[in-house]
Design a protein around this motif. Structure first.
Motif, PDB file in Angstrom:
ATOM      1  N   ASP A 165     -20.580  -4.513 -11.130  1.00 11.34           N
ATOM      2  CA  ASP A 165     -20.431  -3.503 -10.072  1.00 11.34           C
ATOM      3  C   ASP A 165     -19.151  -3.732  -9.279  1.00 11.34           C
ATOM      4  N   LEU A 166     -18.912  -4.967  -8.885  1.00  6.63           N
ATOM      5  CA  LEU A 166     -17.720  -5.270  -8.082  1.00  6.63           C
ATOM      6  C   LEU A 166     -16.453  -5.078  -8.916  1.00  6.63           C
ATOM      7  N   HIS A 167     -16.486  -5.506 -10.160  1.00  2.00           N
ATOM      8  CA  HIS A 167     -15.365  -5.277 -11.082  1.00  2.00           C
ATOM      9  C   HIS A 167     -15.022  -3.794 -11.157  1.00  2.00           C
ATOM     10  N   ASP A 168     -16.057  -2.960 -11.336  1.00  2.00           N
ATOM     11  CA  ASP A 168     -15.847  -1.524 -11.515  1.00  2.00           C
ATOM     12  C   ASP A 168     -15.364  -0.849 -10.234  1.00  2.00           C
ATOM     13  N   ALA A 169     -15.679  -1.430  -9.077  1.00  2.00           N
ATOM     14  CA  ALA A 169     -15.190  -0.891  -7.811  1.00  2.00           C
ATOM     15  C   ALA A 169     -13.758  -1.325  -7.527  1.00  2.00           C
ATOM     16  N   LEU A 170     -13.431  -2.558  -7.888  1.00  2.00           N
ATOM     17  CA  LEU A 170     -12.106  -3.087  -7.574  1.00  2.00           C
ATOM     18  C   LEU A 170     -11.018  -2.578  -8.521  1.00  2.00           C
ATOM     19  N   ALA A 171     -11.370  -2.290  -9.771  1.00  2.00           N
ATOM     20  CA  ALA A 171     -10.353  -1.882 -10.746  1.00  2.00           C
ATOM     21  C   ALA A 171      -9.612  -0.615 -10.323  1.00  2.00           C
ATOM     22  N   PRO A 172     -10.289   0.492  -9.979  1.00  2.00           N
ATOM     23  CA  PRO A 172      -9.546   1.680  -9.533  1.00  2.00           C
ATOM     24  C   PRO A 172      -8.908   1.495  -8.163  1.00  2.00           C
ATOM     25  N   LEU A 173      -9.552   0.709  -7.293  1.00  2.00           N
ATOM     26  CA  LEU A 173      -8.964   0.423  -5.987  1.00  2.00           C
ATOM     27  C   LEU A 173      -7.634  -0.310  -6.166  1.00  2.00           C
ATOM     28  N   GLY A 174      -7.630  -1.260  -7.078  1.00  2.00           N
ATOM     29  CA  GLY A 174      -6.411  -2.010  -7.358  1.00  2.00           C
ATOM     30  C   GLY A 174      -5.337  -1.170  -8.015  1.00  2.00           C
ATOM     31  N   ALA A 175      -5.742  -0.256  -8.887  1.00  2.00           N
ATOM     32  CA  ALA A 175      -4.771   0.625  -9.543  1.00  2.00           C
ATOM     33  C   ALA A 175      -4.039   1.473  -8.510  1.00  2.00           C
ATOM     34  N   ASP A 176      -4.792   2.034  -7.579  1.00  2.00           N
ATOM     35  CA  ASP A 176      -4.187   2.840  -6.512  1.00  2.00           C
ATOM     36  C   ASP A 176      -3.265   1.986  -5.648  1.00  2.00           C
ATOM     37  N   LEU A 177      -3.694   0.768  -5.338  1.00  2.00           N
ATOM     38  CA  LEU A 177      -2.883  -0.118  -4.503  1.00  2.00           C
ATOM     39  C   LEU A 177      -1.573  -0.473  -5.197  1.00  2.00           C
ATOM     40  N   MET A 178      -1.629  -0.785  -6.489  1.00  2.00           N
ATOM     41  CA  MET A 178      -0.406  -1.159  -7.203  1.00  2.00           C
ATOM     42  C   MET A 178       0.554   0.016  -7.293  1.00  2.00           C
ATOM     43  N   VAL A 179       0.041   1.212  -7.520  1.00  2.00           N
ATOM     44  CA  VAL A 179       0.916   2.387  -7.575  1.00  2.00           C
ATOM     45  C   VAL A 179       1.629   2.576  -6.236  1.00  2.00           C
ATOM     46  N   ARG A 180       0.901   2.400  -5.143  1.00  2.00           N
ATOM     47  CA  ARG A 180       1.526   2.532  -3.823  1.00  2.00           C
ATOM     48  C   ARG A 180       2.562   1.431  -3.587  1.00  2.00           C
ATOM     49  N   ALA A 181       2.246   0.215  -4.060  1.00  2.00           N
ATOM     50  CA  ALA A 181       3.192  -0.890  -3.902  1.00  2.00           C
ATOM     51  C   ALA A 181       4.468  -0.659  -4.704  1.00  2.00           C
ATOM     52  N   ILE A 182       4.333  -0.191  -5.945  1.00  2.00           N
ATOM     53  CA  ILE A 182       5.515   0.058  -6.774  1.00  2.00           C
ATOM     54  C   ILE A 182       6.327   1.229  -6.211  1.00  2.00           C
ATOM     55  N   GLY A 183       5.641   2.212  -5.633  1.00  2.00           N
ATOM     56  CA  GLY A 183       6.366   3.295  -4.971  1.00  2.00           C
ATOM     57  C   GLY A 183       7.176   2.791  -3.806  1.00  2.00           C
ATOM     58  N   ALA A 184       6.587   1.909  -2.996  1.00  2.00           N
ATOM     59  CA  ALA A 184       7.312   1.319  -1.869  1.00  2.00           C
ATOM     60  C   ALA A 184       8.460   0.440  -2.355  1.00  2.00           C
ATOM     61  N   LEU A 185       8.237  -0.277  -3.452  1.00  2.00           N
ATOM     62  CA  LEU A 185       9.298  -1.098  -4.036  1.00  2.00           C
ATOM     63  C   LEU A 185      10.476  -0.229  -4.453  1.00  2.00           C
ATOM     64  N   ASP A 186      10.187   0.883  -5.080  1.00  2.00           N
ATOM     65  CA  ASP A 186      11.226   1.809  -5.530  1.00  2.00           C
ATOM     66  C   ASP A 186      12.038   2.352  -4.353  1.00  2.00           C
ATOM     67  N   ARG A 187      11.374   2.561  -3.216  1.00  2.00           N
ATOM     68  CA  ARG A 187      12.065   3.077  -2.020  1.00  2.00           C
ATOM     69  C   ARG A 187      12.738   1.984  -1.207  1.00  2.00           C
ATOM     70  N   GLY A 188      12.540   0.733  -1.616  1.00  2.00           N
ATOM     71  CA  GLY A 188      13.121  -0.378  -0.865  1.00  2.00           C
ATOM     72  C   GLY A 188      12.340  -0.714   0.387  1.00  2.00           C
ATOM     73  N   GLY A 189      11.075  -0.268   0.436  1.00  2.00           N
ATOM     74  CA  GLY A 189      10.295  -0.472   1.644  1.00  2.00           C
ATOM     75  C   GLY A 189       9.119  -1.415   1.499  1.00  2.00           C
ATOM     76  N   LEU A 190       9.055  -2.188   0.416  1.00  2.00           N
ATOM     77  CA  LEU A 190       7.939  -3.105   0.220  1.00  2.00           C
ATOM     78  C   LEU A 190       8.195  -4.393   0.995  1.00  2.00           C
TER      79      LEU A 190
END
Length: 310
Positions: A165-190
Protein backbone atom coordinates in the motif's frame (compact mmCIF):
# COMPACT_ATOMS: atom_id res chain seq x y z
CA UNK A 1 13.24 23.55 -22.58
CA UNK A 2 13.29 19.78 -22.09
CA UNK A 3 16.45 18.22 -20.72
CA UNK A 4 18.44 15.29 -22.08
CA UNK A 5 18.29 12.70 -19.31
CA UNK A 6 19.69 9.30 -18.51
CA UNK A 7 17.19 7.32 -16.44
CA UNK A 8 18.46 4.67 -14.03
CA UNK A 9 15.94 2.41 -12.29
CA UNK A 10 14.83 -1.18 -11.92
CA UNK A 11 11.56 -2.12 -10.12
CA UNK A 12 7.89 -1.15 -10.49
CA UNK A 13 8.47 1.75 -8.10
CA UNK A 14 10.61 3.50 -10.72
CA UNK A 15 8.22 3.15 -13.68
CA UNK A 16 5.86 6.09 -12.87
CA UNK A 17 8.82 8.48 -12.73
CA UNK A 18 10.08 7.34 -16.13
CA UNK A 19 6.63 7.76 -17.64
CA UNK A 20 6.11 11.21 -16.11
CA UNK A 21 9.46 12.48 -17.38
CA UNK A 22 8.59 11.30 -20.89
CA UNK A 23 5.08 12.79 -20.64
CA UNK A 24 6.57 16.17 -19.70
CA UNK A 25 8.70 16.24 -22.81
CA UNK A 26 12.13 15.39 -21.45
CA UNK A 27 14.33 13.38 -23.78
CA UNK A 28 15.35 10.09 -22.18
CA UNK A 29 18.47 9.25 -24.16
CA UNK A 30 19.14 5.95 -22.36
CA UNK A 31 17.76 3.76 -19.60
CA UNK A 32 20.09 1.89 -17.25
CA UNK A 33 18.60 -1.03 -15.33
CA UNK A 34 19.67 -4.31 -13.77
CA UNK A 35 20.14 -7.47 -15.78
CA UNK A 36 17.23 -9.76 -16.59
CA UNK A 37 16.82 -12.60 -14.09
CA UNK A 38 15.27 -16.06 -14.44
CA UNK A 39 11.77 -16.26 -12.97
CA UNK A 40 8.54 -18.22 -13.25
CA UNK A 41 7.95 -21.91 -13.81
CA UNK A 42 10.21 -22.08 -16.83
CA UNK A 43 12.86 -19.89 -15.18
CA UNK A 44 13.03 -17.77 -18.32
CA UNK A 45 14.96 -14.52 -18.22
CA UNK A 46 12.60 -11.71 -17.24
CA UNK A 47 13.57 -8.09 -17.97
CA UNK A 48 13.02 -5.60 -15.17
CA UNK A 49 9.80 -3.54 -15.11
CA UNK A 50 11.79 -0.47 -16.14
CA UNK A 51 13.41 -2.35 -19.03
CA UNK A 52 10.01 -3.49 -20.32
CA UNK A 53 8.64 0.04 -20.23
CA UNK A 54 11.74 1.53 -21.87
CA UNK A 55 11.60 -1.01 -24.67
CA UNK A 56 7.92 -0.19 -25.22
CA UNK A 57 8.87 3.48 -25.50
CA UNK A 58 11.75 2.76 -27.88
CA UNK A 59 14.44 3.97 -25.48
CA UNK A 60 17.87 2.26 -25.56
CA UNK A 61 18.32 -0.05 -22.54
CA UNK A 62 21.67 -0.83 -20.93
CA UNK A 63 22.29 -3.46 -18.25
CA UNK A 64 25.96 -3.14 -17.26
CA UNK A 65 27.31 -5.42 -14.54
CA UNK A 66 29.41 -2.56 -13.20
CA UNK A 67 29.85 1.18 -13.69
CA UNK A 68 33.40 1.15 -12.37
CA UNK A 69 35.24 0.66 -15.65
CA UNK A 70 36.64 3.13 -18.16
CA UNK A 71 34.37 1.68 -20.83
CA UNK A 72 31.29 2.20 -18.65
CA UNK A 73 32.22 5.82 -18.03
CA UNK A 74 32.96 6.42 -21.70
CA UNK A 75 29.62 4.96 -22.73
CA UNK A 76 27.77 7.00 -20.07
CA UNK A 77 29.42 10.25 -21.20
CA UNK A 78 28.74 9.48 -24.86
CA UNK A 79 25.01 10.05 -24.35
CA UNK A 80 25.79 13.73 -23.65
CA UNK A 81 22.99 13.95 -21.13
CA UNK A 82 22.34 17.05 -19.06
CA UNK A 83 21.52 15.05 -15.93
CA UNK A 84 20.65 11.60 -14.67
CA UNK A 85 17.54 10.55 -12.73
CA UNK A 86 17.95 7.56 -10.43
CA UNK A 87 15.05 5.65 -8.85
CA UNK A 88 15.74 2.36 -7.04
CA UNK A 89 18.44 1.42 -9.52
CA UNK A 90 20.13 -1.06 -7.20
CA UNK A 91 23.72 -0.18 -8.03
CA UNK A 92 25.98 2.41 -6.39
CA UNK A 93 27.14 5.16 -8.75
CA UNK A 94 30.89 5.86 -8.48
CA UNK A 95 32.14 9.44 -8.39
CA UNK A 96 33.27 9.45 -12.03
CA UNK A 97 29.70 8.63 -13.12
CA UNK A 98 28.25 11.26 -10.78
CA UNK A 99 30.58 13.78 -12.41
CA UNK A 100 29.82 12.66 -15.98
CA UNK A 101 26.70 14.81 -16.43
CA UNK A 102 26.96 18.61 -16.07
CA UNK A 103 23.84 19.17 -13.95
CA UNK A 104 24.34 16.13 -11.73
CA UNK A 105 22.53 12.92 -10.77
CA UNK A 106 19.24 13.15 -8.90
CA UNK A 107 17.81 10.35 -6.79
CA UNK A 108 14.20 9.78 -5.77
CA UNK A 109 14.25 8.10 -2.35
CA UNK A 110 11.25 6.55 -0.60
CA UNK A 111 11.74 7.99 2.88
CA UNK A 112 12.09 11.24 4.79
CA UNK A 113 15.86 11.44 4.90
CA UNK A 114 18.05 11.20 6.90
CA UNK A 115 15.75 8.57 8.41
CA UNK A 116 15.89 5.29 6.52
CA UNK A 117 18.87 5.64 4.27
CA UNK A 118 19.47 2.38 2.44
CA UNK A 119 17.73 -0.42 0.62
CA UNK A 120 14.35 -0.96 2.33
CA UNK A 121 12.97 2.39 3.54
CA UNK A 122 9.30 1.59 2.89
CA UNK A 123 9.29 -1.66 4.83
CA UNK A 124 11.42 -0.30 7.69
CA UNK A 125 9.19 2.75 8.18
CA UNK A 126 6.14 0.55 8.67
CA UNK A 127 7.90 -2.07 10.77
CA UNK A 128 9.27 0.61 13.11
CA UNK A 129 5.86 2.15 13.72
CA UNK A 130 6.59 5.46 11.97
CA UNK A 131 3.66 7.87 11.75
CA UNK A 132 4.70 9.22 8.36
CA UNK A 133 6.82 8.52 5.33
CA UNK A 134 7.41 10.35 2.10
CA UNK A 135 9.63 10.85 -0.91
CA UNK A 136 12.63 13.10 -1.40
CA UNK A 137 14.67 14.24 -4.36
CA UNK A 138 18.35 14.63 -3.55
CA UNK A 139 21.44 15.47 -5.54
CA UNK A 140 23.60 12.37 -5.29
CA UNK A 141 27.07 12.23 -3.84
CA UNK A 142 29.37 9.28 -3.20
CA UNK A 143 27.74 8.40 0.14
CA UNK A 144 24.74 6.14 0.77
CA UNK A 145 21.72 8.47 0.44
CA UNK A 146 23.71 11.34 1.97
CA UNK A 147 23.26 13.97 -0.77
CA UNK A 148 21.72 17.41 -0.41
CA UNK A 149 17.90 17.49 -0.42
CA UNK A 150 16.05 19.47 -3.09
CA UNK A 151 12.35 18.69 -2.57
CA UNK A 152 10.12 16.48 -0.41
CA UNK A 153 6.53 15.27 -0.04
CA UNK A 154 5.09 13.66 3.09
CA UNK A 155 2.48 10.96 3.57
CA UNK A 156 0.82 9.60 6.73
CA UNK A 157 1.27 5.91 7.52
CA UNK A 158 -1.83 4.28 9.01
CA UNK A 159 -1.94 0.96 10.81
CA UNK A 160 -3.98 -0.40 7.90
CA UNK A 161 -1.17 0.20 5.38
CA UNK A 162 0.92 -2.70 4.12
CA UNK A 163 4.28 -2.36 2.43
CA UNK A 164 2.51 -2.70 -0.92
CA UNK A 165 0.00 0.00 0.00
CA UNK A 166 2.72 2.47 0.95
CA UNK A 167 4.79 1.56 -2.12
CA UNK A 168 1.78 2.18 -4.37
CA UNK A 169 1.09 5.55 -2.72
CA UNK A 170 4.68 6.78 -2.81
CA UNK A 171 5.49 5.78 -6.41
CA UNK A 172 3.17 8.32 -8.15
CA UNK A 173 3.86 10.91 -5.45
CA UNK A 174 7.56 10.54 -6.16
CA UNK A 175 7.06 10.70 -9.91
CA UNK A 176 5.28 14.03 -9.59
CA UNK A 177 7.96 15.33 -7.22
CA UNK A 178 10.81 14.37 -9.55
CA UNK A 179 9.12 16.00 -12.54
CA UNK A 180 8.76 19.22 -10.55
CA UNK A 181 12.38 19.00 -9.41
CA UNK A 182 13.70 18.48 -12.96
CA UNK A 183 11.55 21.37 -14.15
CA UNK A 184 13.08 23.61 -11.49
CA UNK A 185 16.54 22.32 -12.42
CA UNK A 186 15.91 23.25 -16.05
CA UNK A 187 14.90 26.78 -14.99
CA UNK A 188 17.94 27.13 -12.74
CA UNK A 189 15.73 27.37 -9.69
CA UNK A 190 16.39 24.10 -7.86
CA UNK A 191 17.68 24.78 -4.36
CA UNK A 192 19.30 22.39 -1.90
CA UNK A 193 19.51 21.85 1.83
CA UNK A 194 22.17 19.70 3.48
CA UNK A 195 20.95 16.60 5.26
CA UNK A 196 21.10 16.58 9.02
CA UNK A 197 23.29 13.95 10.62
CA UNK A 198 20.81 13.69 13.48
CA UNK A 199 18.21 10.93 13.34
CA UNK A 200 20.02 8.82 10.76
CA UNK A 201 18.65 5.29 10.48
CA UNK A 202 19.76 2.63 8.01
CA UNK A 203 17.08 0.64 6.21
CA UNK A 204 18.94 -2.64 5.82
CA UNK A 205 17.76 -5.03 3.14
CA UNK A 206 15.02 -7.31 4.46
CA UNK A 207 16.40 -10.66 5.59
CA UNK A 208 14.00 -13.59 5.34
CA UNK A 209 15.09 -14.59 8.83
CA UNK A 210 13.23 -11.51 10.11
CA UNK A 211 9.91 -12.72 8.77
CA UNK A 212 8.87 -15.08 11.57
CA UNK A 213 6.20 -13.47 13.74
CA UNK A 214 7.04 -12.99 17.42
CA UNK A 215 3.68 -13.24 19.17
CA UNK A 216 5.20 -12.14 22.50
CA UNK A 217 5.45 -8.56 21.21
CA UNK A 218 2.61 -6.04 21.74
CA UNK A 219 -0.25 -6.28 19.23
CA UNK A 220 0.59 -3.06 17.40
CA UNK A 221 4.23 -4.11 16.94
CA UNK A 222 3.04 -7.46 15.57
CA UNK A 223 0.63 -5.69 13.21
CA UNK A 224 3.32 -3.33 11.92
CA UNK A 225 5.74 -6.23 11.44
CA UNK A 226 3.14 -8.15 9.44
CA UNK A 227 2.15 -5.16 7.33
CA UNK A 228 5.72 -4.02 6.68
CA UNK A 229 6.58 -7.40 5.19
CA UNK A 230 3.39 -7.74 3.12
CA UNK A 231 3.35 -9.03 0.47
CA UNK A 232 7.06 -9.89 0.30
CA UNK A 233 8.68 -11.78 1.85
CA UNK A 234 5.57 -12.13 4.03
CA UNK A 235 5.57 -12.47 7.81
CA UNK A 236 4.79 -16.04 8.83
CA UNK A 237 3.90 -18.34 11.65
CA UNK A 238 3.25 -22.06 12.01
CA UNK A 239 0.14 -23.93 13.07
CA UNK A 240 -0.32 -27.60 13.93
CA UNK A 241 -3.22 -28.86 11.79
CA UNK A 242 -4.11 -32.56 11.87
CA UNK A 243 -0.71 -33.37 13.25
CA UNK A 244 1.11 -31.47 10.53
CA UNK A 245 2.97 -28.18 11.01
CA UNK A 246 1.84 -25.81 8.28
CA UNK A 247 3.36 -22.44 7.51
CA UNK A 248 1.01 -19.49 7.16
CA UNK A 249 1.93 -16.14 5.71
CA UNK A 250 -0.10 -13.37 7.30
CA UNK A 251 -0.65 -10.58 4.79
CA UNK A 252 -3.12 -8.26 6.48
CA UNK A 253 -4.55 -7.86 9.98
CA UNK A 254 -6.14 -5.39 12.39
CA UNK A 255 -5.99 -4.68 16.11
CA UNK A 256 -8.57 -6.63 18.08
CA UNK A 257 -9.88 -6.94 21.62
CA UNK A 258 -8.86 -9.86 23.76
CA UNK A 259 -5.94 -11.30 25.64
CA UNK A 260 -4.33 -14.66 26.23
CA UNK A 261 -1.07 -16.52 25.94
CA UNK A 262 1.00 -15.27 22.98
CA UNK A 263 -0.10 -17.11 19.83
CA UNK A 264 -3.35 -18.39 21.36
CA UNK A 265 -6.43 -18.37 19.13
CA UNK A 266 -9.14 -16.43 20.91
CA UNK A 267 -12.16 -17.10 18.68
CA UNK A 268 -13.33 -18.75 15.46
CA UNK A 269 -12.36 -15.72 13.35
CA UNK A 270 -8.54 -15.95 13.60
CA UNK A 271 -8.07 -13.50 16.44
CA UNK A 272 -4.66 -14.20 17.93
CA UNK A 273 -3.33 -13.10 21.31
CA UNK A 274 -0.09 -11.16 21.45
CA UNK A 275 2.16 -10.22 24.35
CA UNK A 276 -0.19 -7.32 24.99
CA UNK A 277 -3.55 -7.24 23.19
CA UNK A 278 -4.50 -9.16 20.07
CA UNK A 279 -4.73 -8.96 16.31
CA UNK A 280 -7.36 -10.34 13.94
CA UNK A 281 -6.06 -11.87 10.72
CA UNK A 282 -7.76 -10.44 7.62
CA UNK A 283 -5.77 -12.13 4.85
CA UNK A 284 -3.41 -15.09 4.85
CA UNK A 285 -1.76 -17.61 2.58
CA UNK A 286 -0.70 -21.23 2.85
CA UNK A 287 2.39 -22.40 1.01
CA UNK A 288 1.55 -23.06 -2.61
CA UNK A 289 -1.92 -21.53 -2.32
CA UNK A 290 -3.49 -18.20 -3.23
CA UNK A 291 -4.00 -15.52 -0.61
CA UNK A 292 -7.43 -15.84 1.02
CA UNK A 293 -9.78 -14.31 3.55
CA UNK A 294 -10.27 -16.02 6.95
CA UNK A 295 -13.71 -17.47 6.13
CA UNK A 296 -12.38 -19.14 2.99
CA UNK A 297 -9.31 -20.44 4.80
CA UNK A 298 -11.31 -21.84 7.72
CA UNK A 299 -13.65 -23.77 5.42
CA UNK A 300 -10.78 -26.05 4.54
CA UNK A 301 -8.65 -25.89 7.68
CA UNK A 302 -9.64 -26.70 11.26
CA UNK A 303 -7.97 -23.88 13.17
CA UNK A 304 -9.86 -22.72 16.26
CA UNK A 305 -9.51 -22.29 20.04
CA UNK A 306 -7.78 -23.57 22.10
CA UNK A 307 -5.19 -24.08 19.35
CA UNK A 308 -2.11 -21.86 19.08
CA UNK A 309 0.15 -20.57 16.36
CA UNK A 310 3.86 -20.18 16.85
Amino acid sequence: MPLRLIFMGTPDFAVPTLLELVAHGHEIVAVYTREAKPAGRGMKLQPTPVAREAERLGIPVLTPKTLRTVDAETQFRAFEADAAVVVAYGMILPQNILDAVPLGCFNLHGSLLPRWRGAAPIQRAIMSGDAESGVMVMKMDAGLDTGDIAMAERLDITDAMTGQDLHDALAPLGADLMVRAIGALDRGGLQFVKQSENGVEYAAKIDKAEAKIDWTKPARAVLRHIHGLSPFPGAWCEADVDGEAIRLKILRCELAKGSGAPGELLDDHLTVACGDGAIRILELQRAGKQAMKPDEFLRGTALKPPMRVS
